[in-house]
Every structure is written in C-alpha cells, then in structure tokens.
Design a protein around this motif. Sequence first.
Motif, short mmCIF file in Angstrom:
data_model
loop_
_atom_site.label_atom_id
_atom_site.label_comp_id
_atom_site.label_asym_id
_atom_site.label_seq_id
_atom_site.Cartn_x
_atom_site.Cartn_y
_atom_site.Cartn_z
N ALA A 108 0.82 -1.22 0.00
CA ALA A 108 0.00 0.00 0.00
C ALA A 108 0.85 1.26 0.00
CB ALA A 108 -0.94 0.00 1.20
N LEU A 109 2.01 1.20 0.69
CA LEU A 109 2.86 2.38 0.80
C LEU A 109 3.85 2.51 -0.35
CD1 LEU A 109 3.52 2.28 4.63
CD2 LEU A 109 2.29 4.06 3.40
N SER A 110 3.99 1.47 -1.17
CA SER A 110 4.99 1.49 -2.24
C SER A 110 4.42 1.69 -3.64
CB SER A 110 5.82 0.19 -2.23
OG SER A 110 6.44 -0.01 -0.99
N VAL A 111 3.21 1.19 -3.87
CA VAL A 111 2.66 1.12 -5.24
C VAL A 111 2.62 2.47 -5.93
CG1 VAL A 111 0.52 0.74 -6.53
CG2 VAL A 111 1.37 -1.03 -5.01
N ARG A 112 2.06 3.49 -5.27
CA ARG A 112 1.89 4.79 -5.93
C ARG A 112 3.24 5.42 -6.27
NH1 ARG A 112 -2.37 8.53 -7.00
NH2 ARG A 112 -1.38 10.24 -8.06
N HIS A 113 4.18 5.33 -5.34
CA HIS A 113 5.50 5.95 -5.53
C HIS A 113 6.26 5.29 -6.69
CE1 HIS A 113 9.69 7.04 -4.72
NE2 HIS A 113 9.23 8.05 -4.01
N ILE A 114 6.20 3.96 -6.75
CA ILE A 114 6.99 3.22 -7.74
C ILE A 114 6.34 3.20 -9.13
CG2 ILE A 114 7.81 0.89 -8.35
CD1 ILE A 114 8.53 0.48 -5.45
N THR A 115 5.01 3.09 -9.18
CA THR A 115 4.34 3.00 -10.49
C THR A 115 3.80 4.34 -10.98
OG1 THR A 115 2.15 2.58 -9.53
CG2 THR A 115 3.56 0.68 -9.91
N GLY A 116 3.57 5.25 -10.06
CA GLY A 116 2.93 6.51 -10.47
C GLY A 116 1.43 6.35 -10.67
N LYS A 117 0.92 5.14 -10.41
CA LYS A 117 -0.51 4.86 -10.60
C LYS A 117 -1.21 4.74 -9.26
CE LYS A 117 0.27 4.71 -14.95
NZ LYS A 117 -0.12 5.86 -15.79
N PRO A 118 -2.44 5.19 -9.15
CA PRO A 118 -3.15 5.15 -7.86
C PRO A 118 -3.70 3.78 -7.51
CG PRO A 118 -4.58 6.04 -9.54
CD PRO A 118 -3.24 5.83 -10.20
N ILE A 119 -3.73 3.47 -6.22
CA ILE A 119 -4.50 2.32 -5.76
C ILE A 119 -5.95 2.78 -5.72
CG2 ILE A 119 -4.91 0.72 -3.85
CD1 ILE A 119 -1.99 1.27 -2.97
N LYS A 120 -6.83 2.07 -6.42
CA LYS A 120 -8.23 2.50 -6.48
C LYS A 120 -9.13 1.72 -5.53
CE LYS A 120 -8.12 4.82 -10.88
NZ LYS A 120 -8.94 5.35 -11.98
N PHE A 121 -8.76 0.45 -5.29
CA PHE A 121 -9.60 -0.37 -4.40
C PHE A 121 -8.73 -1.30 -3.55
CE2 PHE A 121 -12.50 0.66 -7.87
CZ PHE A 121 -13.67 0.99 -7.20
N LEU A 122 -9.28 -1.66 -2.38
CA LEU A 122 -8.69 -2.68 -1.50
C LEU A 122 -9.65 -3.85 -1.43
CD1 LEU A 122 -7.43 -0.73 1.66
CD2 LEU A 122 -6.01 -1.73 -0.14
N GLY A 123 -9.12 -5.06 -1.65
CA GLY A 123 -9.90 -6.27 -1.41
C GLY A 123 -9.69 -6.67 0.03
N MET A 124 -10.78 -6.76 0.82
CA MET A 124 -10.66 -6.97 2.26
C MET A 124 -11.24 -8.29 2.72
SD MET A 124 -9.02 -4.35 3.34
CE MET A 124 -9.27 -4.49 5.09
N GLY A 125 -11.19 -9.31 1.86
CA GLY A 125 -11.71 -10.62 2.26
C GLY A 125 -12.24 -11.36 1.06
N GLU A 126 -12.75 -12.57 1.29
CA GLU A 126 -13.20 -13.42 0.19
C GLU A 126 -14.63 -13.14 -0.24
OE1 GLU A 126 -12.58 -17.49 1.24
OE2 GLU A 126 -10.43 -17.25 1.56
N LYS A 127 -15.44 -12.55 0.63
CA LYS A 127 -16.84 -12.31 0.28
C LYS A 127 -16.96 -11.30 -0.86
CE LYS A 127 -18.68 -13.42 4.86
NZ LYS A 127 -19.44 -12.92 6.03
N THR A 128 -18.05 -11.41 -1.61
CA THR A 128 -18.20 -10.56 -2.79
C THR A 128 -18.45 -9.09 -2.47
OG1 THR A 128 -20.54 -11.23 -2.86
CG2 THR A 128 -19.01 -12.41 -4.31
N ASP A 129 -18.75 -8.78 -1.21
CA ASP A 129 -18.91 -7.37 -0.85
C ASP A 129 -17.65 -6.81 -0.17
OD1 ASP A 129 -19.08 -8.73 1.51
OD2 ASP A 129 -20.94 -7.80 2.20
N ALA A 130 -16.59 -7.64 -0.15
CA ALA A 130 -15.36 -7.23 0.55
C ALA A 130 -14.43 -6.45 -0.37
CB ALA A 130 -14.65 -8.47 1.12
N LEU A 131 -14.93 -5.34 -0.87
CA LEU A 131 -14.13 -4.44 -1.71
C LEU A 131 -14.45 -3.02 -1.28
CD1 LEU A 131 -12.26 -4.50 -4.36
CD2 LEU A 131 -14.32 -3.74 -5.55
N GLU A 132 -13.43 -2.23 -1.01
CA GLU A 132 -13.68 -0.85 -0.60
C GLU A 132 -12.75 0.11 -1.33
OE1 GLU A 132 -11.29 -0.15 3.51
OE2 GLU A 132 -12.94 -1.57 3.71
N PRO A 133 -13.25 1.29 -1.67
CA PRO A 133 -12.40 2.29 -2.33
C PRO A 133 -11.21 2.63 -1.44
CG PRO A 133 -14.71 2.94 -2.44
CD PRO A 133 -14.64 1.78 -1.50
N PHE A 134 -10.08 2.89 -2.06
CA PHE A 134 -8.85 3.19 -1.32
C PHE A 134 -8.77 4.69 -1.05
CE2 PHE A 134 -4.30 4.21 -1.05
CZ PHE A 134 -3.86 3.28 -0.14
#
Length: 468
Positions: free
Chosen positions: A259-285
């Motif tokens: 989470a702390l490296s992706v934006r700096h290294i790629t220049g691309k934003p993290i848009k979502f976090l997957g927070m579990g296996e359930k189909t509603d376990a996705l939240e905007p970053f």
Amino acid sequence: MFENLSDRLSQTLRDVTGKAKLTEDNIKDTLREVRMALLEADVALPVVKDFVNRVRERAVGQEVSQSLNPGQMFVKIVNAELVEVMGAANDELNLACQPPAVILMAGLQGAGKTTSVAKLGKWLKERKKKSVMVVSADVYRPAAIKQLETLAGEVGIDFFPSTIEQKPVDIANAAINEARLRQKDVVIVDTAGRLHVDDEMMDEIKALNGAISPIETLFVVDAMTGQDAANTAKAFNDALPLTGVILTKADGDARGGAALSVRHITGKPIKFLGMGEKTDALEPFHPDRIASRILGMGDVLSLIEEAEQKLDKKKADRLVSKLKKGKGFDLEDFKDQLQQMKNMGGIAGMMDKLPGMGGMGAMGQMAQQSQAGDKMFSQMEAIINSMTPKERRNPDLLNGSRKKRIASGSGTQIQDINRLIKQHKQMSKMMKKMSGKGGMAKMMRGLGGLKGQMPAGMMPPGGGKFPF
C-alpha cells in the motif's frame, strides 16, 4: 491490516508526542525508528528514503518551531506524508465515456483477479447504480470462465459466455457489442493471469488492450507480496497503460509495504482494496483514511459508510419504535443485534476503524480479543436459536430444566446461558434508559456497567443508526 507497522509507528510517535520541544537530535532518533518501522513493513527502499527526507525537511523547518505543541505537529506531519505517499486522495473510476465503459483487468495468476471482477461489478451495481456485464477472456483456464459465471450469478450481474476455443480479442469485442445492444453501462473484461517475463502472454494482453481501448486498465495484485507487488505493477505498467491498481488480500497484510509502495513506484493510484473473500469485501482506497488507521487514529468515515450499506435499517427502526412504545427488549431483539454486528464483519472487521485502538496495547493481542468476541457472538446466537419463541420473548421462563435443554441443543454449558441472560438484562436496562428523555446521554453513562461483560464494541442502536 497494517498491524505490525501500526504497532511500531504508534509507539515511536507516542514517545515524541510528550516532548515540549523538538530538536534535530530527537527528530533524528525518531526518524531512525520510523525508517526501521517502514523497512520492516517491507516498504520499498526508495519510498522509505523519500518519505523520511520529506518528514525531516518539514519537521526541522518553521512548521514545527511555530507550533504550540511540537510533538503533536510531528505526528501530523507523518500523517500528511503517509497520505501523500499513497496518493493524496481517492482516485475514482473514470466512467465518463459513451456506454459501455470498458474496464480491463490484468494481473498475476492467483492474485484474486476473477473474484475482484465480481466484487467490482457488485460495487458498481450497488454503489454507482450501473448496469454491468462481465466476460472472461481467460482461454487457458476453463475453470476461470465457469468461476466468473458462478460469481456473476451470485452478485446479480450479467455474464457473457465464452469458450477456450475463442481468441481473447474476439471474446472481448463480442461482449462489448452485446453490452452496447443491451444498453449496459459497464463491461468488465477478465484476462488470464500472466507473468511480466512471459513475452508471448504480455504481447497478447497488449493486443487485447489495443483492440478494445478500455477507459480503465486495472492491475490486480496480492498485497501480501509486499514491495514485490509494487515492482510487479511497475513491470506491467511499462507494458500496459495502467490507470490504477486493486490491492487484494489487504485484510491479511500485517505489514503494509504494498500500500505504501505502489503509488511511488508505479505513479498509478490504488483505487480499491480487497478486504476478504466475500463478494462485498471491496472498498475504495482512501489514502487519508488508511494513514489514519496506520497511526491508530481509526477510520470512522469508512465505518459509517459500511454501516449504511450493511445494517438492516428497517430492523433498527422497528426496535427504536418498539422501545419508544415501552415494550421490552427481548432475546429476539438481542439476536438481531448480534446478527447486525456479524454483518459488519464482527469485532475483528471493525477493530482498525475504531479511533484510539492503536493506543490500547499490542494489535496482535487486540486481534485475539476480537476473535474471542466474535466466537462469543456465535455462541450467543446458538443459545438463542435453541430456545422456543416463547422463551425468547420472555426470558423469565428459563428455569433449570429449560436451561439444561438449551445447553444440550446449543452445545454450551449452563453458565454460558446464565451469562447471556445477565448480559441481556444489562442491555435491556440500557435500552430503557435510551428510550426515555435524554436517553442517549443516560445510555452512555450506563455503558460502564457492561464493560468487561460484553464483547468490545457491542452497543445498542443510537437513534436507529448503529445497532452495535
């Protein structure tokens, strides 16, 4: 999420907040600790160096020296720089185009790409009110096509059929044409998992991207791979015009390096976090909310949004209405409260979103306590399910023989039933206080009586909004 990093940073910054004046020496010591915390969290070295340098520049400048509370100001600087390194603000999906908006999903095999397609489809349908069609262009793994079809059925979005005999470009174009005819808002194209070192597979996804010109090309990566996630994302970004990243399995990422490296290294934003296996376990970053969690300050906004999505408002309103009419709070109502908590992910799902958690001891110990609380919820529910409707409505009927029968039916002990009855009575008293004039203030004063008796976080509904 981020337990290890949160523990280290919280302790380090707690040490500095007590200082009346910050000097270059104690900033130096603190920054050394911050640097070690980030490296242990598997944050990429270039990110750590840049982060520490930026904090140092701000900390030894006018910003701190003019502050009335230098220690608190230093924490504020660290928080601001954490937000900055992760992207400053949430980058929403860009769907501003002639429908259907095409989203291409790329990533490594095993990163959770197909599941993320279904999660994103559900999120777009429920949060953005979009009509969604999904299609699998993974012609190398027949099970992937069937998996996506099953998931699409579960979340109630349209699935466009494909076979392993077809070419990925033909599959995607056919799905887009069908979506256009059926006036769908969004088409999400799943692709085969591939390694960036596999030239043939990379050429294939480049050709697919060029043929369908997606408005969003999202890279799905496993957060638990740490800084390797950022490096892999960079390799894909060199080959594809990525617009963002989805970090999966973030609920199991105790370090936070990805989470702390992706934006700096790629220049691309993290848009979502997957927070579990359930189909509603996705939240905007949201970088600001994640930074707040890392520093143990909680994330109340996300908690409120989750409550609005997952809590049964009709049940909550019905209970408030019942209490206002002077009717009792029975065990059926109590069971509803337990189920509402489970819908919110139980105590474990709420821990890192509650303010002040970082200052209440080791996160690992708190996680164990939350798991014990969730287990206790399940036990309570089993006990209530073993009662007759009459017993649930009138707990005073529960004599020795009835308790013995309930214990046998629920796989518990008599003392477990006695504990539940005691907790229910305490909760019932608070409900009565809450339903009267100035009820909420009285209820808050009464919370002390439940401390140590109920699992942490279990509270009655405040005005019908939070049934926990």
